[in-house]
Motif scaffolding. Structure first.
Motif, PDB file in Angstrom:
ATOM      1  N   SER A 166      49.522  34.884  38.607  1.00 16.70           N
ATOM      2  CA  SER A 166      50.243  36.039  37.361  1.00 16.70           C
ATOM      3  C   SER A 166      49.599  37.264  37.689  1.00 16.70           C
ATOM      4  CB  SER A 166      49.775  35.393  35.802  1.00 16.70           C
ATOM      5  OG  SER A 166      48.515  35.755  35.673  1.00 16.70           O
ATOM      6  N   GLN A 167      48.522  37.516  37.749  1.00  9.65           N
ATOM      7  CA  GLN A 167      48.056  38.898  38.424  1.00  9.65           C
ATOM      8  C   GLN A 167      48.684  39.308  39.584  1.00  9.65           C
ATOM      9  OE1 GLN A 167      43.670  38.685  38.658  1.00  9.65           O
ATOM     10  NE2 GLN A 167      43.467  38.507  36.315  1.00  9.65           N
ATOM     11  N   THR A 168      48.763  38.606  40.490  1.00  8.84           N
ATOM     12  CA  THR A 168      49.602  39.074  41.795  1.00  8.84           C
ATOM     13  C   THR A 168      50.945  39.603  41.355  1.00  8.84           C
ATOM     14  OG1 THR A 168      48.137  37.740  43.205  1.00  8.84           O
ATOM     15  CG2 THR A 168      50.132  38.464  44.070  1.00  8.84           C
ATOM     16  N   ALA A 169      51.723  38.540  40.606  1.00  5.96           N
ATOM     17  CA  ALA A 169      52.939  38.964  40.135  1.00  5.96           C
ATOM     18  C   ALA A 169      53.117  40.092  39.488  1.00  5.96           C
ATOM     19  CB  ALA A 169      53.633  37.550  39.483  1.00  5.96           C
ATOM     20  N   SER A 170      52.154  40.314  38.322  1.00  8.07           N
ATOM     21  CA  SER A 170      52.365  41.597  37.575  1.00  8.07           C
ATOM     22  C   SER A 170      51.872  42.767  38.376  1.00  8.07           C
ATOM     23  CB  SER A 170      51.597  41.376  36.256  1.00  8.07           C
ATOM     24  OG  SER A 170      50.089  41.346  36.648  1.00  8.07           O
ATOM     25  N   ALA A 171      51.167  42.798  39.576  1.00  6.02           N
ATOM     26  CA  ALA A 171      50.952  44.092  40.129  1.00  6.02           C
ATOM     27  C   ALA A 171      51.751  44.722  40.853  1.00  6.02           C
ATOM     28  CB  ALA A 171      49.539  43.722  41.123  1.00  6.02           C
TER      29      ALA A 171
END
Length: 171
Positions: A166-171
């Motif tokens: 989720s952090q990768t997708a939101s970055a």
């Protein structure tokens, strides 16, 4: 609080409060093999000689609510691949989807997800282990006795993987 004729609380009732937490109740209603596949690649190839198996086990867990109150379905998917050490060709491949249907009461909503993916698989794992052992033995190999699976660690790894994703997708 009730008192006896001497003005004292009855024996055994001093300082006791009725429990406000609901009792945990878990029952395995049924469990079954949803899907099972075993392929003896070594026998199909017809090769003999020295075999030194290198076994890889992958586990996937899934849980969902059923239509009836307090009932949940927990699926444990096991994928076992055995390869000859130093080679890429598999000796055998076993895939199984094993399901337990549980009746669960008394687990708070915030604890239900980890309970379903840790405690429920822990309850059905001995049956999974026996089936894997029987199938590999009946498939022409020594029985494979799966090591215990740390479902707590598996749960933590999945949570960490989802957070990283989720952090990768939101970055």
């Amino acid at each position: 609080m009730a008192e006896n004729e001497n003005g004292a609380a009855p024996h055994g009732t001093e300082g006791t409060q009725p429990s406000q937490q609901p009792q945990l109740r878990m029952h395995i209603l049924t469990q079954y093999v949803r899907d099972l596949s075993f392929e003896n690649v070594l026998a199909q190839r017809g090769t003999g000689g020295e075999v030194q198996p290198d076994i890889q086990v992958a586990v996937n867990l899934d849980a969902k609510k059923r239509a009836l109150d307090h009932q949940f379905e927990v699926a444990c998917k096991i994928n076992v691949t055995s390869r000859n050490k130093g080679g890429e060709e598999p000796l055998f491949v076993l895939e199984m989807d094993y399901v337990g249907i549980f009746h669960i009461e008394g687990v708070s909503e915030d604890q239900l997800h980890p309970f379903l993916l840790i405690e429920c698989p822990r309850q059905i794992f001995p049956f999974i282990r026996r089936i894997v052992s029987d199938v590999t033995r009946d498939g022409g190999f020594p029985p494979l006795n799966l090591e215990n699976i740390d479902f707590v660690q598996l749960y933590r790894q999945e949570i960490a993987r989802r957070q990283a994703q989720s952090q990768t997708a939101s970055a």
